[in-house]
Design a protein around this motif. Structure first.
Motif, PDB file in Angstrom:
ATOM      1  N   GLY A  58       0.821  -1.209   0.000  1.00 40.17           N
ATOM      2  CA  GLY A  58       0.000   0.000   0.000  1.00 40.17           C
ATOM      3  C   GLY A  58       0.854   1.258   0.000  1.00 40.17           C
ATOM      4  N   GLY A  59       1.983   1.221   0.715  1.00 36.43           N
ATOM      5  CA  GLY A  59       2.886   2.362   0.746  1.00 36.43           C
ATOM      6  C   GLY A  59       3.564   2.580  -0.596  1.00 36.43           C
ATOM      7  N   ILE A  60       3.984   1.484  -1.248  1.00 39.98           N
ATOM      8  CA  ILE A  60       4.598   1.597  -2.573  1.00 39.98           C
ATOM      9  C   ILE A  60       3.583   2.129  -3.572  1.00 39.98           C
ATOM     10  N   PHE A  61       2.356   1.627  -3.488  1.00 40.70           N
ATOM     11  CA  PHE A  61       1.259   2.101  -4.329  1.00 40.70           C
ATOM     12  C   PHE A  61       1.075   3.615  -4.171  1.00 40.70           C
ATOM     13  N   ALA A  62       1.105   4.089  -2.929  1.00 39.02           N
ATOM     14  CA  ALA A  62       0.904   5.515  -2.658  1.00 39.02           C
ATOM     15  C   ALA A  62       2.050   6.360  -3.215  1.00 39.02           C
ATOM     16  N   VAL A  63       3.284   5.891  -3.009  1.00 40.71           N
ATOM     17  CA  VAL A  63       4.450   6.618  -3.528  1.00 40.71           C
ATOM     18  C   VAL A  63       4.403   6.684  -5.052  1.00 40.71           C
ATOM     19  N   ALA A  64       3.976   5.594  -5.680  1.00 43.13           N
ATOM     20  CA  ALA A  64       3.909   5.541  -7.145  1.00 43.13           C
ATOM     21  C   ALA A  64       2.838   6.460  -7.706  1.00 43.13           C
ATOM     22  N   GLY A  65       1.945   6.929  -6.856  1.00 42.27           N
ATOM     23  CA  GLY A  65       0.964   7.919  -7.286  1.00 42.27           C
ATOM     24  C   GLY A  65       1.449   9.338  -7.038  1.00 42.27           C
ATOM     25  N   SER A  66       2.014   9.560  -5.856  1.00 40.01           N
ATOM     26  CA  SER A  66       2.410  10.924  -5.493  1.00 40.01           C
ATOM     27  C   SER A  66       3.683  11.378  -6.208  1.00 40.01           C
ATOM     28  N   LEU A  67       4.617  10.445  -6.455  1.00 37.29           N
ATOM     29  CA  LEU A  67       5.872  10.834  -7.111  1.00 37.29           C
ATOM     30  C   LEU A  67       5.646  11.387  -8.516  1.00 37.29           C
ATOM     31  N   PRO A  68       4.957  10.671  -9.411  1.00 36.46           N
ATOM     32  CA  PRO A  68       4.745  11.240 -10.743  1.00 36.46           C
ATOM     33  C   PRO A  68       3.854  12.476 -10.722  1.00 36.46           C
ATOM     34  N   ALA A  69       2.862  12.498  -9.815  1.00 37.34           N
ATOM     35  CA  ALA A  69       1.989  13.679  -9.723  1.00 37.34           C
ATOM     36  C   ALA A  69       2.810  14.911  -9.349  1.00 37.34           C
ATOM     37  N   LEU A  70       3.737  14.728  -8.400  1.00 37.54           N
ATOM     38  CA  LEU A  70       4.618  15.825  -7.992  1.00 37.54           C
ATOM     39  C   LEU A  70       5.499  16.271  -9.150  1.00 37.54           C
ATOM     40  N   LEU A  71       6.110  15.318  -9.844  1.00 36.25           N
ATOM     41  CA  LEU A  71       7.008  15.654 -10.951  1.00 36.25           C
ATOM     42  C   LEU A  71       6.264  16.353 -12.085  1.00 36.25           C
ATOM     43  N   ILE A  72       5.057  15.891 -12.364  1.00 32.34           N
ATOM     44  CA  ILE A  72       4.288  16.448 -13.474  1.00 32.34           C
ATOM     45  C   ILE A  72       3.813  17.867 -13.169  1.00 32.34           C
ATOM     46  N   LYS A  73       3.251  18.054 -11.979  1.00 35.75           N
ATOM     47  CA  LYS A  73       2.624  19.353 -11.681  1.00 35.75           C
ATOM     48  C   LYS A  73       3.625  20.437 -11.317  1.00 35.75           C
ATOM     49  N   PHE A  74       4.588  20.098 -10.468  1.00 36.63           N
ATOM     50  CA  PHE A  74       5.468  21.143  -9.929  1.00 36.63           C
ATOM     51  C   PHE A  74       6.814  21.249 -10.635  1.00 36.63           C
ATOM     52  N   TYR A  75       7.230  20.178 -11.333  1.00 37.66           N
ATOM     53  CA  TYR A  75       8.513  20.213 -12.025  1.00 37.66           C
ATOM     54  C   TYR A  75       8.348  20.091 -13.537  1.00 37.66           C
ATOM     55  N   HIS A  76       7.092  20.026 -13.992  1.00 34.26           N
ATOM     56  CA  HIS A  76       6.756  20.014 -15.418  1.00 34.26           C
ATOM     57  C   HIS A  76       7.477  18.900 -16.187  1.00 34.26           C
ATOM     58  N   VAL A  77       7.633  17.760 -15.518  1.00 32.50           N
ATOM     59  CA  VAL A  77       8.236  16.590 -16.164  1.00 32.50           C
ATOM     60  C   VAL A  77       7.187  15.926 -17.051  1.00 32.50           C
ATOM     61  N   ASP A  78       7.605  15.440 -18.203  1.00 27.57           N
ATOM     62  CA  ASP A  78       6.677  14.755 -19.092  1.00 27.57           C
ATOM     63  C   ASP A  78       6.067  13.553 -18.361  1.00 27.57           C
ATOM     64  N   PRO A  79       4.743  13.375 -18.431  1.00 28.01           N
ATOM     65  CA  PRO A  79       4.094  12.265 -17.714  1.00 28.01           C
ATOM     66  C   PRO A  79       4.687  10.894 -17.998  1.00 28.01           C
ATOM     67  N   TRP A  80       5.108  10.639 -19.230  1.00 24.42           N
ATOM     68  CA  TRP A  80       5.694   9.331 -19.535  1.00 24.42           C
ATOM     69  C   TRP A  80       6.960   9.098 -18.716  1.00 24.42           C
ATOM     70  N   ILE A  81       7.808  10.124 -18.635  1.00 24.55           N
ATOM     71  CA  ILE A  81       9.050  10.008 -17.857  1.00 24.55           C
ATOM     72  C   ILE A  81       8.732   9.887 -16.373  1.00 24.55           C
ATOM     73  N   ALA A  82       7.747  10.646 -15.916  1.00 24.61           N
ATOM     74  CA  ALA A  82       7.355  10.591 -14.503  1.00 24.61           C
ATOM     75  C   ALA A  82       6.845   9.207 -14.130  1.00 24.61           C
ATOM     76  N   VAL A  83       6.100   8.598 -15.035  1.00 19.41           N
ATOM     77  CA  VAL A  83       5.558   7.252 -14.779  1.00 19.41           C
ATOM     78  C   VAL A  83       6.689   6.219 -14.753  1.00 19.41           C
ATOM     79  N   ILE A  84       7.639   6.346 -15.660  1.00 13.38           N
ATOM     80  CA  ILE A  84       8.792   5.434 -15.650  1.00 13.38           C
ATOM     81  C   ILE A  84       9.555   5.559 -14.335  1.00 13.38           C
ATOM     82  N   ALA A  85       9.690   6.799 -13.852  1.00  9.17           N
ATOM     83  CA  ALA A  85      10.358   7.035 -12.561  1.00  9.17           C
ATOM     84  C   ALA A  85       9.591   6.355 -11.438  1.00  9.17           C
ATOM     85  N   ALA A  86       8.258   6.408 -11.502  1.00 10.18           N
ATOM     86  CA  ALA A  86       7.430   5.789 -10.466  1.00 10.18           C
ATOM     87  C   ALA A  86       7.579   4.269 -10.474  1.00 10.18           C
TER      88      ALA A  86
END
Length: 301
Positions: A58-86
Motif C-alpha cells: 500500500g505504501g509503494i502504491f501511494a508513492v507511485a501515485g504521489s511521485l509522478p503527480a509531484l514531478l508532473i505538476k510542480f517540475y513540469h516533467v513529461d508524464p511518460w518520464i514521470a511514470v517510468i520514474a514511479a
C-alpha cells in the motif's frame, strides 16, 4: 469451483434485491476496482508461495501515485518520464524489502511492517500531506490509461495481461519452479544450490513493480492523488490471495484463484453499498473475511 459458486451466490444475493447492481456501469466499476487490487495480488501469490507476506504494498502504491503527480505538476516533467520514474521507484522500494530481509535474517512480514510506515511517510513528504490535482488530463498518458478500451477500463486490460504473464511464469518457468521450491522446503532448496536470498529480492522487486503499476494506473484514472491513498490496500491484497487458495504453508499458489479472491472482496464492498451499510464497516468486513480464509486454510491443511 467452490470459489466460483461462492462468487455467483454473492452476485445473486446482491443483484436480486437490487437489480441496479447488474447494470453495466456497476459491473465495470467492480472490474476496475478489482483490477487495481488484482495487479498486486498476482505478484503477492509468488511471495505467499514462498511463505512470505509483504505488508508495504500500500505504501509503494501511494508513492507511485504521489511521485509522478509531484514531478508532473510542480517540475513540469513529461508524464511518460514521470511514470517510468514511479515504476523504477516501485522496483527499488520492493527490492529494499528483500535486501533487508536477507541481511537481517528476519521474515519479510516483519521488515515490511517497518517499511510500510516508512513508505507511507515518504508519500506524505512527496505530497506535502495534501491532495495533488490539476494534472494535464489531455496528455496521451491520461487519455490512454485513464479511459476505456472496448468498453472496459484500461486497468482491466492491464490486469488481464499481468495475470496471463504471471500465470505462465509461475507455472511454466524455472523462476516459478524455484519460488515454489523455496516455499516447499527452503533448506532443501539452499542445499541444492538455490540462492534463496537473491530469489527473494527478485520477487519483492516484482511485487514492488506491480504495486507501482497499480498506483500509476490509479493516477491515470483519477488524475489526482489523495493523502489516504492505499491505506487498506495491503489487507485487500492479502485477503484476495488467501481466499483464492494460495496456501500460507507455501509451496503452491494460484493466479486464477487470486483473481476470484479479488472479485469476491470487491463484490463484498459493493454489496455493503447497495445494502446501505456504513462504509466504515468495509475494512471490518475485509478483516473478518481474512480470518475466515486463514481458519479454512488451516482446517484444510
Amino acid at each position: 469451483t467452490g470459489l466460483i459458486v461462492v462468487f455467483l451466490l454473492m452476485l445473486l444475493a446482491i443483484g436480486i434485491p437490487y437489480p441496479d447492481f447488474f447494470s453495466f456501469g456497476s459491473m465495470k466499476t467492480i472490474l476496475r476496482q478489482s483490477a487495481l487490487v488484482g495487479i498486486i495480488a498476482f505478484g503477492m501469490v509468488y511471495l505467499v508461495a514462498m511463505v512470505e507476506i509483504d505488508l508495504s504494498v500500500g505504501g509503494i502504491f501511494a508513492v507511485a501515485g504521489s511521485l509522478p503527480a509531484l514531478l508532473i505538476k510542480f517540475y513540469h516533467v513529461d508524464p511518460w518520464i514521470a511514470v517510468i520514474a514511479a515504476l523504477a521507484a516501485g522496483i527499488v522500494l520492493g527490492g529494499v524489502n528483500g535486501v533487508l530481509t536477507s541481511l537481517l535474517k528476519v521474515p519479510l512480514i516483519i521488515v515490511s511492517l517497518g517499511t510500510l510506515s516508512a513508505y507511507f511517510g515518504l508519500h506524505l513528504i512527496l505530497s506535502d500531506g495534501k491532495a495533488i490535482y490539476g494534472l494535464p488530463k489531455d496528455h496521451p498518458f491520461f487519455r490512454i490509461f485513464g479511459s476505456d478500451f472496448l468498453e472496459l477500463p484500461a486497468s482491466v486490460w492491464t490486469a488481464i495481461v499481468c495475470a496471463i504473464v504471471l500465470y505462465f511464469v509461475f507455472g511454466h518457468t524455472r523462476f516459478g519452479a524455484t519460488v515454489r521450491a523455496i516455499g516447499s522446503n527452503p533448506a532443501a532448496a539452499e542445499f541444492i544450490g538455490v540462492r534463496t536470498g537473491l530469489i527473494r529480492i527478485y520477487t519483492t522487486a516484482l511485487v514492488g513493480f506491480l504495486a507501482a503499476l497499480s498506483g500509476v494506473m490509479t493516477l491515470a484514472y483519477f488524475k489526482a492523488v489523495d493523502t489516504s491513498s492505499g491505506r487498506s490496500l495491503g489487507l485487500q491484497v492479502i485477503a484476495a490471495v488467501v481466499i483464492g487458495g494460495t496456501s500460507l504453508a507455501g509451496g503452491s499458489g494460484t493466479i486464477v484463484g487470486a483473481a476470484l479472491g479479488v472479485l469476491i472482496i470487491t463484490t463484498i464492498d459493493s454489496g455493503l453499498v447497495f445494502y446501505g451499510v456504513n462504509l466504515n464497516y468495509s475494512e471490518f468486513a475485509t478483516g473478518v473475511v481474512i480470518i475466515g480464509a486463514i481458519a479454512l486454510d488451516r482446517v484444510l491443511k
